[in-house]
Design a protein around this motif. Sequence first.
Motif: not given
Length: 200
Positions: A9-28
């Motif tokens: 779950g800790m790994i999931w939280a980190l990967v989730s944060l990185l995925s969301a950051a990559a998508s949001c930065v790329g989108f903006f």
Amino acid sequence: MASSLTCTGMIWALVSLLSAAASCVGFFMPYWLLGSQMDKPVSFGTFRRCSYPVRDEERQATIMLEQCGRYASFQGIPSVEWRICTVVTGVGCGLLLLVALTAVMGCCISELISRTIGRAAGGMQFLGGLLIGSGCALYPLGWDSEEVRQTCNNSSDQFELGSCQIGWAYYCTGAGATSAILLCTWLACFAGKKQKQYPY
């Protein structure tokens, strides 16, 4: 500090944060499509653009204004496909960001994320990734718009770049969506701890 997440779950939280950051930065960022107009670099996002022609009344000529900005209105976005892409990708990024922040909070708060909630969060990430992926797939349909054609030497069309090229922000957004679908969804199934059974 108590956590409601397993080691996975800790790994999931980190990967989730990185995925969301990559998508949001790329989108903006307005670097999905790169080209040039009047010998100046021009780039497009789904709802933003860098460098655009303006009329200079003093010189009685059209000049390129080298700055980035979003379109003045939703209707100002060059094509219907890009408008749909903006909405779909924006909703997908919102879902990924919501789940990522919840996952990070799960690292610090006990009994926030159970196995069931983890799996539901994974489902939301899958949906968010699909929405962003759909937005990325829709984007090339707008390459036949007049603004894009002017930037790509009038040689672009749907799924044909002409003299333009795809920018890093497009890949960044797609990578975030792919990791959300493939990695986060799978990790989310093992993220939450089993809830304690309380006898009543």
